[in-house]
Scaffold this motif. Sequence first.
Motif, PDB file in Angstrom:
ATOM      1  N   GLY A   1       0.827  -1.212   0.000  1.00 20.43           N
ATOM      2  CA  GLY A   1       0.000   0.000   0.000  1.00 20.43           C
ATOM      3  C   GLY A   1       0.850   1.246   0.000  1.00 20.43           C
ATOM      4  N   ILE A   2       1.900   1.248   0.814  1.00 21.76           N
ATOM      5  CA  ILE A   2       2.752   2.438   0.886  1.00 21.76           C
ATOM      6  C   ILE A   2       3.491   2.636  -0.443  1.00 21.76           C
ATOM      7  N   LEU A   3       3.985   1.542  -1.010  1.00 20.87           N
ATOM      8  CA  LEU A   3       4.732   1.678  -2.266  1.00 20.87           C
ATOM      9  C   LEU A   3       3.811   2.124  -3.404  1.00 20.87           C
ATOM     10  N   ILE A   4       2.633   1.513  -3.507  1.00 14.99           N
ATOM     11  CA  ILE A   4       1.687   1.935  -4.551  1.00 14.99           C
ATOM     12  C   ILE A   4       1.264   3.373  -4.298  1.00 14.99           C
ATOM     13  N   GLY A   5       1.041   3.690  -3.017  1.00 20.86           N
ATOM     14  CA  GLY A   5       0.623   5.042  -2.662  1.00 20.86           C
ATOM     15  C   GLY A   5       1.637   6.075  -3.118  1.00 20.86           C
ATOM     16  N   GLY A   6       2.919   5.723  -2.986  1.00 18.21           N
ATOM     17  CA  GLY A   6       3.954   6.642  -3.459  1.00 18.21           C
ATOM     18  C   GLY A   6       3.807   6.908  -4.945  1.00 18.21           C
ATOM     19  N   ILE A   7       3.478   5.849  -5.705  1.00 19.16           N
ATOM     20  CA  ILE A   7       3.319   6.018  -7.153  1.00 19.16           C
ATOM     21  C   ILE A   7       2.095   6.882  -7.458  1.00 19.16           C
ATOM     22  N   TYR A   8       1.003   6.642  -6.730  1.00 16.87           N
ATOM     23  CA  TYR A   8      -0.186   7.477  -6.922  1.00 16.87           C
ATOM     24  C   TYR A   8       0.152   8.938  -6.637  1.00 16.87           C
ATOM     25  N   GLY A   9       0.889   9.154  -5.540  1.00 17.44           N
ATOM     26  CA  GLY A   9       1.272  10.513  -5.193  1.00 17.44           C
ATOM     27  C   GLY A   9       2.135  11.133  -6.276  1.00 17.44           C
ATOM     28  N   LEU A  10       3.067  10.332  -6.799  1.00 13.93           N
ATOM     29  CA  LEU A  10       3.964  10.792  -7.856  1.00 13.93           C
ATOM     30  C   LEU A  10       3.171  11.288  -9.066  1.00 13.93           C
ATOM     31  N   VAL A  11       2.166  10.493  -9.464  1.00 10.17           N
ATOM     32  CA  VAL A  11       1.369  10.875 -10.626  1.00 10.17           C
ATOM     33  C   VAL A  11       0.539  12.112 -10.322  1.00 10.17           C
ATOM     34  N   ALA A  12       0.069  12.209  -9.060  1.00  9.75           N
ATOM     35  CA  ALA A  12      -0.865  13.295  -8.731  1.00  9.75           C
ATOM     36  C   ALA A  12      -0.168  14.638  -8.523  1.00  9.75           C
ATOM     37  N   MET A  13       1.151  14.610  -8.255  1.00  6.42           N
ATOM     38  CA  MET A  13       1.839  15.860  -7.913  1.00  6.42           C
ATOM     39  C   MET A  13       1.726  16.930  -8.999  1.00  6.42           C
ATOM     40  N   GLY A  14       2.027  16.540 -10.231  1.00  5.13           N
ATOM     41  CA  GLY A  14       1.958  17.508 -11.323  1.00  5.13           C
ATOM     42  C   GLY A  14       0.538  18.021 -11.511  1.00  5.13           C
ATOM     43  N   LEU A  15      -0.400  17.090 -11.346  1.00 10.17           N
ATOM     44  CA  LEU A  15      -1.809  17.437 -11.527  1.00 10.17           C
ATOM     45  C   LEU A  15      -2.248  18.475 -10.514  1.00 10.17           C
TER      46      LEU A  15
ATOM     47  N   ILE B   1      -7.617   7.723 -10.135  1.00 12.34           N
ATOM     48  CA  ILE B   1      -6.984   7.688  -8.816  1.00 12.34           C
ATOM     49  C   ILE B   1      -6.265   9.012  -8.554  1.00 12.34           C
ATOM     50  N   ALA B   2      -5.605   9.544  -9.599  1.00  7.73           N
ATOM     51  CA  ALA B   2      -4.857  10.784  -9.405  1.00  7.73           C
ATOM     52  C   ALA B   2      -5.796  11.921  -9.007  1.00  7.73           C
ATOM     53  N   PHE B   3      -6.967  11.993  -9.617  1.00 11.66           N
ATOM     54  CA  PHE B   3      -7.915  13.047  -9.242  1.00 11.66           C
ATOM     55  C   PHE B   3      -8.363  12.872  -7.802  1.00 11.66           C
ATOM     56  N   VAL B   4      -8.621  11.629  -7.408  1.00 14.89           N
ATOM     57  CA  VAL B   4      -9.012  11.375  -6.020  1.00 14.89           C
ATOM     58  C   VAL B   4      -7.916  11.852  -5.078  1.00 14.89           C
ATOM     59  N   VAL B   5      -6.670  11.515  -5.415  1.00 11.86           N
ATOM     60  CA  VAL B   5      -5.544  11.893  -4.563  1.00 11.86           C
ATOM     61  C   VAL B   5      -5.425  13.411  -4.470  1.00 11.86           C
ATOM     62  N   VAL B   6      -5.616  14.091  -5.597  1.00 14.82           N
ATOM     63  CA  VAL B   6      -5.494  15.547  -5.611  1.00 14.82           C
ATOM     64  C   VAL B   6      -6.521  16.176  -4.673  1.00 14.82           C
ATOM     65  N   VAL B   7      -7.754  15.721  -4.761  1.00 15.71           N
ATOM     66  CA  VAL B   7      -8.798  16.302  -3.925  1.00 15.71           C
ATOM     67  C   VAL B   7      -8.559  15.957  -2.458  1.00 15.71           C
ATOM     68  N   LEU B   8      -8.127  14.717  -2.221  1.00 12.21           N
ATOM     69  CA  LEU B   8      -7.881  14.266  -0.857  1.00 12.21           C
ATOM     70  C   LEU B   8      -6.761  15.052  -0.211  1.00 12.21           C
ATOM     71  N   GLY B   9      -5.703  15.278  -0.954  1.00 12.27           N
ATOM     72  CA  GLY B   9      -4.531  15.937  -0.383  1.00 12.27           C
ATOM     73  C   GLY B   9      -4.676  17.440  -0.296  1.00 12.27           C
TER      74      GLY B   9
ATOM     75  N   GLY C   1      -1.704  12.080   0.399  1.00 10.48           N
ATOM     76  CA  GLY C   1      -2.990  11.567  -0.095  1.00 10.48           C
ATOM     77  C   GLY C   1      -2.789  10.262  -0.845  1.00 10.48           C
ATOM     78  N   GLY C   2      -1.728  10.207  -1.646  1.00 11.27           N
ATOM     79  CA  GLY C   2      -1.424   8.981  -2.384  1.00 11.27           C
ATOM     80  C   GLY C   2      -1.184   7.819  -1.441  1.00 11.27           C
ATOM     81  N   LEU C   3      -0.428   8.073  -0.373  1.00 12.59           N
ATOM     82  CA  LEU C   3      -0.145   7.011   0.601  1.00 12.59           C
ATOM     83  C   LEU C   3      -1.445   6.515   1.238  1.00 12.59           C
ATOM     84  N   ILE C   4      -2.330   7.473   1.578  1.00 10.05           N
ATOM     85  CA  ILE C   4      -3.586   7.064   2.214  1.00 10.05           C
ATOM     86  C   ILE C   4      -4.414   6.211   1.255  1.00 10.05           C
ATOM     87  N   ILE C   5      -4.466   6.637  -0.012  1.00  4.15           N
ATOM     88  CA  ILE C   5      -5.246   5.880  -0.987  1.00  4.15           C
ATOM     89  C   ILE C   5      -4.646   4.489  -1.199  1.00  4.15           C
ATOM     90  N   GLY C   6      -3.308   4.440  -1.295  1.00  2.00           N
ATOM     91  CA  GLY C   6      -2.646   3.143  -1.475  1.00  2.00           C
ATOM     92  C   GLY C   6      -2.957   2.208  -0.323  1.00  2.00           C
TER      93      GLY C   6
END
Lengths: 420, 354
Positions: free
Chosen positions: B79-93, B291-299, B310-315
Amino acid sequence: MRKTWIAATACTLAVGLAACGGSAPVGATDSPSGEGVAPGERIKIGSLHPLSGGAAADGQQMDNGARLAVEAINEAGGIAALGGAELELLSADTQGKPEVGQSEAQRLIQEGAVSLVGTYQSAVTANVSTVAERNQVPLVIDVSAADSILQQGYRYTFRIQPSSEVLGTRGAQYLAEVSAAAGSPAQSVAILHEQGAYGSSIRDAFTVEAEKLGMTIGPVLAYDPASVADFTTQLTQIKAAGVDVLAVTGYYRDGVLVAQAVDTVEPGLDAVYGVANGAFDLPQFPAEVGAAGEGYFDANYHSDMTKPEMQELARLYQERFGDQIRTGAVLAYDAVRVIAESLENAGSADATAVRDAIAQGEFETYLASTGPIVFNEAGENENAIPILMQVQDGAVKQVHPEEFAEAEPVYPAEPGQQVR
Amino acid sequence: MTPAPERPADGPTHTTATRDENMAQAPDADPTPVAPPVRGRTLPLLRIAAVLGLVVVAIALAYLRSGSGLVVTQAVVTGILIGGIYGLVAMGLTLIFGVLDIVNFAHGAFLALALFATYWLVASYGMHPYLALAVSIPVMFGLGALVQRGVLAGAMGKPLENQLLITLGLALIIENALLLFFEANPRSVALPGDRAVPILGAVAELSRILAFAGAIVLAGLLFLLLQRTRLGTAIRAVAANDTGAQMVGIDTRRIYMITFAIGTACAGAAGTLVAPLVTIEPTTGALFNIIAFVVVVLGGMGNVVGALLGGLIIGLAEQVGALLLPGQSPLLSVFIVFVLVLFLRPQGLFGRSA
């Protein structure tokens, strides 16, 4: 924005006019030579597949397969019963979307298609079959597993690939046979499947038959194929359960992720066993995952590579499109041949006559099956069965049942270990 | 989705000089900075503690439910590792959303473009996948600048749906161009020396760990850029109040262009870092979009560090939730968390600080 709209409208108009021009002569069919076909007139067959979007690789393969069949038939002299009339393939892109498939099917029928072939995704096929039924134009389904499509009492819809019930049941039987023959019968099986209609219907059929054969099933884990990114947690659960075999039903991308997770977690299985899996029997799979995919089984409908004419088709495909042929393309090829032969048998290009000829006929197939293509009342191909494939030395080999085998099955095949 | 520049009536008189948090807290926090050095840091800490508490409870429940410590450890690690990837994608967004107020539907397509660029560099020049970062980041930066200046600049300040449709159109063009040039067969990039790494009894692929590390480094760099440089200050000023920023002499058009370019470069970095993990197809990038949109709104929209958290939480929600609710789609637990957060804290867990 406005400029874009003008351009778009202009394009649509141009395409629309071209389409009208093409289809206009179809109305003039008062010719003496054949029913429904003017001399020199080509008989149109519609091919509906996802040429763009997530399933584009398969969709393009299938469209290519249909095209090869049309070319082969024309080269052999066209439809003899209709004065050597040639076939013409009208290709359409469903984009994998039901509503697009529906409107494209309507368009192809208006352009004069006497039969349709398609469509890969069950949801799209369901919509296209309603269009076919309403217009009384036969639809020959090449790939689409959902059982529900043919449970509507449709008269104009036929399916070449085996139903999910046959796939799941046979899948369980092959596992029992192969593991028993190797002297270490599979006793406990975990199932990992995509959560949609395809995954769950295969799971149900597989579970019923496997339990009948004395295997225990569990844990059963579902996942969302569109969003899944990693399977290590699921594989750790399966490792903790200590099962003999992992059965997997899913698509290509998730199949690759499963193989990567199995490689990472090393769950100590006798075999990873695909049931109608969309990844493990594709030539791309061993290329993408490398040694991690070695020994993977897949019980799936498949082209019969032991047939010389199938080997010839594979060679032709490679030469023509620079790519290895997939079973989807072979099914599309078969579907076009079913239509062509029915045109021949009916001696008419009238859609209803073609429908009756399809319903009554027996057709050659390149698919591994128990006999020629024969459709039952519901429109299912009675002789369609899956066969068992295994990745050996980086290539997908047919291993079971014996009459289709290119190589001996290797069992147990602990995932990732080099198969001897 | 409230529009970004939420101006307090007294805003322009002091916002450009003071710091970031005040817009999010505009309703409740007193905008007059009595003790500026604290900058409201205690509040996020409390929230982080609350979130951490909930995470621990969820993990404990998962342990009770599954009865295997190993499975839970694996779920947390994954979860933490996937969450990092989600966060990575969401940062630019999130950066683009926070500053330009554009919901960038083309973000996934930019990611796909970087994936294919990486594939191309690895396949034809035998480059190490991570060396491709040296190409993908500057190229995507330039492309982002071009797209913003050439296509989106005209739509700035227009209704939201204009920009939304433009980015959607861009996504379609990019995806189908990739389909045209690279054809539809799936491709992959192998990381030399990729192997399983044991972590506390659980295992993870080396490439995932490196992608996670990349996400943290990138988040750190962006944070430093925004907090410690003149450019970052200007970006935050434009995010806070573009009229005010113009009044103090900031070229907002340039800032818009640079910010969009940075956001796109983030997609480029993300694309190269995840290339060894995914099957590369023209539609792969779009898989991350939702997922990236969810992370953006969450964070918290516009909050780069918030995106990572936010990415970590989602992961974690995805992986631990799958243990808690067996047989359900992992997305179910993700959206349960998402709806709860929207309900309790509509501006996102970590407020807003572009």
